[in-house]
Design a protein around this motif. Structure first.
Motif, PDB file in Angstrom:
ATOM      1  N   PRO A   1     -10.591  -1.173   9.136  1.00 21.90           N
ATOM      2  CA  PRO A   1     -11.333  -0.482   8.303  1.00 21.90           C
ATOM      3  C   PRO A   1     -10.575   0.412   7.420  1.00 21.90           C
ATOM      4  CG  PRO A   1     -11.991   0.279  10.349  1.00 21.90           C
ATOM      5  CD  PRO A   1     -10.987  -0.661  10.583  1.00 21.90           C
ATOM      6  N   LEU A   2      -9.321   0.951   7.772  1.00 19.92           N
ATOM      7  CA  LEU A   2      -8.508   1.731   7.006  1.00 19.92           C
ATOM      8  C   LEU A   2      -7.389   1.106   6.537  1.00 19.92           C
ATOM      9  CD1 LEU A   2      -8.490   5.061   9.507  1.00 19.92           C
ATOM     10  CD2 LEU A   2     -10.043   4.332   7.283  1.00 19.92           C
ATOM     11  N   LYS A   3      -7.310  -0.280   6.318  1.00 16.99           N
ATOM     12  CA  LYS A   3      -6.126  -1.307   5.892  1.00 16.99           C
ATOM     13  C   LYS A   3      -5.724  -0.419   4.614  1.00 16.99           C
ATOM     14  CE  LYS A   3      -4.498  -5.599   4.667  1.00 16.99           C
ATOM     15  NZ  LYS A   3      -4.918  -6.928   4.346  1.00 16.99           N
ATOM     16  N   ASP A   4      -4.393  -0.355   4.334  1.00 15.09           N
ATOM     17  CA  ASP A   4      -3.576   0.259   3.387  1.00 15.09           C
ATOM     18  C   ASP A   4      -3.752   1.643   3.124  1.00 15.09           C
ATOM     19  OD1 ASP A   4      -2.780  -2.270   2.841  1.00 15.09           O
ATOM     20  OD2 ASP A   4      -4.399  -2.911   1.461  1.00 15.09           O
ATOM     21  N   LEU A   5      -4.202   2.338   4.035  1.00 13.92           N
ATOM     22  CA  LEU A   5      -4.201   3.919   4.093  1.00 13.92           C
ATOM     23  C   LEU A   5      -2.801   4.277   4.564  1.00 13.92           C
ATOM     24  CD1 LEU A   5      -6.490   5.842   3.192  1.00 13.92           C
ATOM     25  CD2 LEU A   5      -6.869   6.207   5.417  1.00 13.92           C
ATOM     26  N   ASN A   6      -2.298   5.374   3.717  1.00 15.66           N
ATOM     27  CA  ASN A   6      -1.053   5.577   3.939  1.00 15.66           C
ATOM     28  C   ASN A   6      -1.070   7.164   4.815  1.00 15.66           C
ATOM     29  OD1 ASN A   6       0.467   3.720   2.653  1.00 15.66           O
ATOM     30  ND2 ASN A   6       0.162   4.840   0.873  1.00 15.66           N
TER      31      ASN A   6
END
Length: 171
Positions: A131-136
């Motif tokens: 659910p947090l894909k591509d969060l840095n």
């Protein structure tokens, strides 16, 4: 384009509330027509006779307002508001992306916590899946576990998200 303060630009600002006044301050700001975000999470509370799920502030004594710089006085004149948060001697403004990231973290089903501990910066990573894909964020050693820390420097706290090492990649 000249660099300068655009007084018509809406920005997010973290605001410190009086203790346990987050919800009332939020409602008062909404009544004034001020766009406000109060991050909440459900918590199971135990009383002597029952248990109940309640919405509690995710970051105690904080809420966020989306205003023009000229509206700061109106916010401060709201019951329950203590002060704006300052960073490097100026009222701290937050990029829209940080508010979006905070909303994404709260919308996920991951186990998260907030800490005011000054975490040392580590390796920059991106979440690859879930659910947090591509969060840095930054990897930190905390309680002897590897976790992803999303730093919100403008409010002086970090959000710790428990993410397996297989779900992150170096950036």
């Amino acid at each position: 384009m000249a660099l300068g303060l655009n007084t018509n630009l809406l920005q997010w600002y973290p605001v410190y509330t009086n203790p346990r006044a987050e919800k009332k301050a939020y409602e008062a700001l909404i009544k004034k027509g001020i766009t406000t975000y109060l991050p909440l999470r459900k918590t199971l509370k135990q009383w002597s006779d029952r248990k109940k799920w309640v919405d509690e502030p995710f970051i105690k004594s904080y809420l966020f307002v989306h205003i023009k710089p000229g509206q700061q006085t109106d916010v401060l004149m709201t019951k329950g508001i203590a002060r704006f948060i300052y960073f490097a001697g100026k009222v701290a403004a937050m990029p829209d992306r940080q508010i979006d990231d905070l909303k994404l973290v709260l919308a996920s089903a991951l186990d998260v916590e907030v800490t005011e501990e000054d975490l040392q910066p580590g390796e920059r990573v991106r979440i690859k899946a879930g659910p947090l894909k591509d969060l840095n964020g930054e990897v930190v050693a905390y309680r002897n576990q590897k976790q992803l820390a999303l730093r919100f420097e403008s409010i002086g706290c970090s959000v710790i998200v428990y993410v397996g090492a297989s779900l992150i990649e170096r950036i």
